[in-house]
Scaffold this active site. Sequence first.
Site, short mmCIF file in Angstrom:
data_model
loop_
_atom_site.label_atom_id
_atom_site.label_comp_id
_atom_site.label_asym_id
_atom_site.label_seq_id
_atom_site.Cartn_x
_atom_site.Cartn_y
_atom_site.Cartn_z
CE LYS A 1 7.82 -4.92 -18.06
NZ LYS A 1 7.83 -3.51 -17.63
CB CYS B 1 3.80 -1.59 -11.76
SG CYS B 1 3.39 -1.06 -13.44
#
Length: 316
Positions: free
Chosen positions: A51, A134
């Site tokens: 992650k 992101c």
Amino acid sequence: MKEIIMTTMTASIAGFTFEDILLNAAGVYCQTTEELDQILTAPGAGSLVTKSATPAERAGNPGVRYADMPLGSINSMGLPNLSLDYYLDYAIAHQDEKPLFLSIAGLTKADNLQMLHEIQDSDFNGLVELNLSCPNVPGKPQTGYDFDTTRQILEETFAFFKKPLGVKLPPYFDIAHFDMIAAVLNDFPLAFVNTINSIGNGLMVDPETDTAMIAPKGGFGGLGGAIAKPTALANVRGLRQRLNAGIKVIGTGGVQNGRDVYDLVLCGADLVSVGTTLHQEGPEVFNRLKAELAEQMKLKGYDDVNQFRSALQTLN
Ligand code: SIN
């Protein structure tokens, strides 16, 4: 007696050999060591990515932040993660089992440089993914859409960073933007690009309730799954055509079956990562996709992914 056809599905990036071309997309099955262990040991998975980490642990965005929808998914997770140290420890402990990707996504340039210094000084000797894309942190635009800032970060990074590094990119939607990002990336010794992150800031309505499907950012979130496939193919193809041969491509977006994997390889992907379908199906998905890819290859008379990688034909 049944004929056994050996199918070769390998790739190499920065001197690492991947015995299978599939892995998880960052964000899916990679937040905890328990999830990471499942990808590490999943038949058909040739690697994993952790992650995307920030320097300190983050809870991410509050409320319902992932929803399945027709043709895919929408999410606004907001980088929930257990900190760089957590993933760095995991990656160092397991780096001899498979080539691994350690992903980072600082909210500022200073955060990214600090994390890269820590990785440079650590015993990690795998691949690092700098996530510039992101779409889900309120108030933080995707760096990959700012070509000057992307160049600046890479200049400062490569002044000291000597380990294999790649970038995770947002989808681009204009041919001029493919040219512009490739011109930046080709100036640096990048090992790979990972394209695409989710298609940022979509909006989806729940017809039962007339509400947005997810809570953060008023319902705006990244789109993944089948809906992302044409955009992923275009970005893999557009970047493969423009990037230096030494920069490998990880294709991400829209993989539901073996044909989808085949198409990403045909457009130029070295590795292929799986997000929404992994989330929906679990790590067994890799073996299914591998078997379906082998079937597609057999139909076309191939026994090695290298025989059709980047071999897309166009119509006259
Ligand atoms: C998220 O945590 O919001 C997704 C991460 C990403 O899109 O890079």
